[in-house]
Scaffold this active site. Sequence first.
Site, short mmCIF file in Angstrom:
data_model
loop_
_atom_site.label_atom_id
_atom_site.label_comp_id
_atom_site.label_asym_id
_atom_site.label_seq_id
_atom_site.Cartn_x
_atom_site.Cartn_y
_atom_site.Cartn_z
N HIS A 232 0.93 -1.03 -0.20
CA HIS A 232 -0.04 -0.17 0.02
C HIS A 232 0.95 1.16 0.08
CE1 HIS A 232 -3.61 -2.23 0.56
NE2 HIS A 232 -3.31 -2.94 1.66
N ALA A 233 2.10 0.91 0.03
CA ALA A 233 3.09 2.24 0.19
C ALA A 233 3.23 2.73 -1.25
CB ALA A 233 4.17 1.92 0.80
#
Length: 602
Positions: A232-233
């Site tokens: 998700h980064a």
Amino acid sequence: MVSTRRSIGSEPLSPGLPSTPAGNTRTSAQPGPGSTRCTSTQKKEKLSKSRQLRQSVPSKSSTRVHLAYDDRMTLHGAPDGNASERAECPARIEAIHGRLMELEHDLGAYHMQQQQQQQGNATSPTSERFVSIPVRQATRSEIELIHTAEHYEAIAASAQLSHEDLLAKTDAEEESKDLVWNENTFDSALLAAGAAIDCVAAITDRPASEAVAEREEKCTRAISVCRPPGHHASAGAADGFCYFNNVALAACHALHSKRARRIVILDWDVHHGNGTQDIFYDNEHVLFISLHIIFDNEHVLFISLHRFEVNLDHQFYPGTGRPSEVGSTRAKGMNLNVAWTEEGMGDEEHAAALSELILPIMSAFHPDLFLISAGFDAAEGDPVGDCSLTPRGYYAMTRAMLKTIGHDVPVLAVLEGGYNLKIISECMHAVALAFLDEPFEPALRDLIRAESLPREVLEELFGPTDEDEDDAAAYDKLPKTTEQVERRQTMVRRGTTFGRQELLGFWKHPHRGDLDIEPRGRNVTAKRDLKLSAIRDINESMRYLRNCPFWRDMWSMNIVDLHDIPEVTTYSGDVTDGGDDGERNSERDVAAVQDMFGGMKI
């Protein structure tokens, strides 16, 4: 989500291709120079012989897997000290690592016993099945291959904050971004990134000499048991338990160091890998597949299998990964999102998605590195995902992909989500069994086929491959001549066929004959019918993909089959061996193979 897209990889692929003449039909593979056609009887004899070889090959008990794990990654957590109360807790990686160590012990004991019975020697040379990789922190230059300098500095600054400031930062971001901070967060994130990068280095490094290569079998598979997770980064922002994108960093390191030219990233976490998609949306060297997914780099194929539900009452996190997001510019078609619109998707639905869509395009993309964002929150019993994948399902999916891409392609599985300690341990245990070429059921350990069929068997079934390392660059563009097209057809169908065999217990196309190569005497049936919404979800992803020029050309040349799946949810029949009538089995196998390959002569 911050969107920072930059082109990664040196030389672009060339997806353009002259239009296919009207009325073009599937061509039969022609024999190479010096080859001769087989008579019908010879074909039957070859298929019968290959069947016997497949069933008599012993377990490849020497296969080893690199394993990256470090206790220091457990130090990241909330500043209030209640790390165990959070979903993404340190015990996740401790439980998985402990289960893998149990597996290594059990396999060592089993093979030692087998060797003692056969040779009277209790010493086993293959008891150590996992090769430990020392974990180091990724450097700033490595992190900034994909992340901005501002993002690196923001994460690094957390290590200098006081306890009160860490509490305040966590209070501000835990609810909105699922981020917690303590004095070890930065170091743990660097360790997780470094583990993934060094795993890629380990599985892609060549032996120091030919003598070493002959003495030691190349270890081309790795598992990184790491936290915090990463998918998700994005390039400029942390989100959803993720600080640095571990899989994306591993892929970029491989491209930057010229360890790989074409990379497939499969994300089977129940949540869309929005950070990975954003990073590679413009990169044609990476194929990103998300079960959930998004894209723009023609060197990376990103595939995501994930839940995607948006209504007035609820949006399933992160709310991205529409099937229409297929990549842009040169990388259009390099992003595949299979977005489940209902909860409860399990083994059958994932098997159908792999068999009908993912395996064919993976085989056609012909990767030289395969990365898995291995989240296990789609597993049955996970408190977040509300899906029903089982450890057996994860094993079958992993085996199918390994069989499709071939034994020599380096593969890395990097831990992402999954929040039930027992379930994630058993699911990673199943993936490890597949990586180690061991059967899922211990009772079948003596029956399992080798991970990759002998070359002579493949050539008997599909003809000479003429594959050479010097030809790797040929897959950077679509074939143009009739000979190139026919060769690509053969290679893609061969890989797809053997991958599909691993999924027959869960899914079998209602209108395609599938060659049965299961161990003799086993009956495999699906436990339930497929969800109709899953077929529609897969078909929607397929329609968007075949509208991309690259895949439309591949489809028109019959290299990949991108036809919609008929909306038939009932499993099409048991998979059985068919008894001991070898002649009848051979006739059936010839017919099944020819049917599957559109009449291609074998």
